[in-house]
Motif scaffolding. Structure first.
Motif, short mmCIF file in Angstrom:
data_model
loop_
_atom_site.label_atom_id
_atom_site.label_comp_id
_atom_site.label_asym_id
_atom_site.label_seq_id
_atom_site.Cartn_x
_atom_site.Cartn_y
_atom_site.Cartn_z
N LEU A 3 0.82 -1.21 0.00
CA LEU A 3 0.00 0.00 0.00
C LEU A 3 0.85 1.26 0.00
O LEU A 3 0.51 2.25 -0.66
CB LEU A 3 -0.94 0.00 1.20
CG LEU A 3 -2.06 -1.03 1.15
CD1 LEU A 3 -2.90 -0.96 2.42
CD2 LEU A 3 -2.92 -0.86 -0.07
N ALA A 4 1.97 1.25 0.71
CA ALA A 4 2.86 2.41 0.71
C ALA A 4 3.39 2.68 -0.69
O ALA A 4 3.47 3.83 -1.13
CB ALA A 4 4.01 2.20 1.70
N ALA A 5 3.75 1.63 -1.41
CA ALA A 5 4.26 1.79 -2.78
C ALA A 5 3.17 2.33 -3.69
O ALA A 5 3.40 3.23 -4.51
CB ALA A 5 4.79 0.46 -3.31
N ILE A 6 1.96 1.82 -3.56
CA ILE A 6 0.84 2.29 -4.38
C ILE A 6 0.49 3.74 -4.04
O ILE A 6 0.24 4.56 -4.92
CB ILE A 6 -0.38 1.37 -4.21
CG1 ILE A 6 -0.08 -0.01 -4.81
CG2 ILE A 6 -1.62 1.98 -4.86
CD1 ILE A 6 -1.11 -1.06 -4.47
N ASP A 7 0.49 4.05 -2.74
CA ASP A 7 0.09 5.39 -2.29
C ASP A 7 1.04 6.50 -2.73
O ASP A 7 0.66 7.67 -2.73
CB ASP A 7 -0.08 5.41 -0.78
CG ASP A 7 -1.39 4.77 -0.33
OD1 ASP A 7 -2.24 4.48 -1.19
OD2 ASP A 7 -1.54 4.56 0.88
N GLU A 8 2.25 6.15 -3.11
CA GLU A 8 3.18 7.18 -3.59
C GLU A 8 2.61 7.93 -4.79
O GLU A 8 2.85 9.12 -4.95
CB GLU A 8 4.53 6.56 -3.95
CG GLU A 8 5.36 6.19 -2.76
CD GLU A 8 6.71 5.63 -3.16
OE1 GLU A 8 7.12 5.78 -4.32
OE2 GLU A 8 7.36 5.04 -2.27
N THR A 9 1.84 7.24 -5.62
CA THR A 9 1.30 7.87 -6.83
C THR A 9 -0.21 7.73 -6.98
O THR A 9 -0.81 8.44 -7.78
CB THR A 9 1.95 7.26 -8.09
OG1 THR A 9 1.77 5.83 -8.07
CG2 THR A 9 3.43 7.60 -8.16
N HIS A 10 -0.84 6.84 -6.19
CA HIS A 10 -2.26 6.55 -6.41
C HIS A 10 -3.08 6.50 -5.13
O HIS A 10 -4.09 5.80 -5.06
CB HIS A 10 -2.41 5.25 -7.19
CG HIS A 10 -1.96 5.39 -8.60
ND1 HIS A 10 -0.65 5.31 -8.98
CD2 HIS A 10 -2.67 5.64 -9.73
CE1 HIS A 10 -0.56 5.50 -10.28
NE2 HIS A 10 -1.77 5.71 -10.76
N LYS A 11 -2.68 7.27 -4.13
CA LYS A 11 -3.43 7.30 -2.87
C LYS A 11 -4.86 7.79 -3.12
O LYS A 11 -5.08 8.74 -3.85
CB LYS A 11 -2.74 8.20 -1.86
CG LYS A 11 -3.35 8.13 -0.48
CD LYS A 11 -2.53 8.86 0.53
CE LYS A 11 -3.12 8.63 1.91
NZ LYS A 11 -2.16 8.89 2.96
N GLY A 12 -5.81 7.08 -2.51
CA GLY A 12 -7.21 7.47 -2.62
C GLY A 12 -7.90 7.04 -3.90
O GLY A 12 -9.04 7.40 -4.13
N THR A 13 -7.22 6.24 -4.73
CA THR A 13 -7.81 5.83 -6.01
C THR A 13 -8.41 4.42 -5.96
O THR A 13 -8.97 3.98 -6.95
CB THR A 13 -6.77 5.89 -7.15
OG1 THR A 13 -5.72 4.96 -6.88
CG2 THR A 13 -6.20 7.29 -7.30
N ILE A 42 -7.70 3.36 -14.02
CA ILE A 42 -6.97 2.13 -14.34
C ILE A 42 -5.79 2.41 -15.26
O ILE A 42 -4.71 1.86 -15.08
CB ILE A 42 -7.91 1.07 -14.95
CG1 ILE A 42 -8.95 0.64 -13.90
CG2 ILE A 42 -7.13 -0.13 -15.45
CD1 ILE A 42 -10.07 -0.23 -14.47
N ILE A 43 -5.97 3.28 -16.23
CA ILE A 43 -4.90 3.55 -17.20
C ILE A 43 -3.65 4.08 -16.52
O ILE A 43 -2.55 3.59 -16.75
CB ILE A 43 -5.40 4.52 -18.30
CG1 ILE A 43 -6.50 3.84 -19.13
CG2 ILE A 43 -4.24 4.95 -19.21
CD1 ILE A 43 -7.24 4.78 -20.05
N SER A 44 -3.81 5.08 -15.67
CA SER A 44 -2.66 5.64 -14.95
C SER A 44 -2.00 4.60 -14.06
O SER A 44 -0.77 4.50 -14.00
CB SER A 44 -3.11 6.84 -14.12
OG SER A 44 -2.06 7.29 -13.30
N PHE A 45 -2.82 3.81 -13.36
CA PHE A 45 -2.29 2.76 -12.49
C PHE A 45 -1.51 1.74 -13.32
O PHE A 45 -0.39 1.36 -12.96
CB PHE A 45 -3.46 2.08 -11.75
CG PHE A 45 -3.02 1.18 -10.65
CD1 PHE A 45 -2.74 1.68 -9.39
CD2 PHE A 45 -2.91 -0.19 -10.84
CE1 PHE A 45 -2.33 0.85 -8.36
CE2 PHE A 45 -2.52 -1.03 -9.83
CZ PHE A 45 -2.23 -0.51 -8.58
#
Length: 107
Positions: A3-13, A42-45
């Motif tokens: 989650l920390a890795a994901i939240d760097e660019t996609h927190k709250g998504t 989804i595209i950005s992720f």
């Protein structure tokens, strides 16, 4: 750590995350279920993570994103709430999110 890795660019998504765990060796099994709050995210992720190494982890593994058989938060909750994993360690259960905060574990 995921989650920390994901939240760097996609927190709250995202509003649902489940990282399956092998309960014998207490390690993840190498994939996760993540539900995005909107299909437009989804595209950005995908562009951020697909085909990329997990640099923060000591691993040569590369992320590979794919659509899951079960789609949507409600369907995921319905699927997992009656799963035997709900009898395992509470820290290993799927997590529901509201905004960028963990709201609850699937019960």
């Amino acid at each position: 750590m995921l989650l920390a890795a994901i939240d760097e660019t996609h927190k709250g998504t995202y509003d649902f995350v489940y990282l399956p765990i092998d309960f014998k060796n207490k390690c993840n099994v190498g994939y996760a279920f993540i539900n995005m709050v909107s299909y437009s995210l989804i595209i950005s992720f995908y562009q951020t993570f697909n085909g990329k190494k997990w640099e923060k982890f000591n691993s040569e593994k590369v992320a590979s994103l794919a659509y899951a058989r079960i789609q949507g938060k409600a369907a995921l909750v319905s699927h997992f709430q009656n799963s035997s994993l709900m009898n395992e360690d509470k820290r290993c259960r799927p997590i529901l999110f509201q905004g960028s905060e963990a709201a609850d574990q699937v019960v």
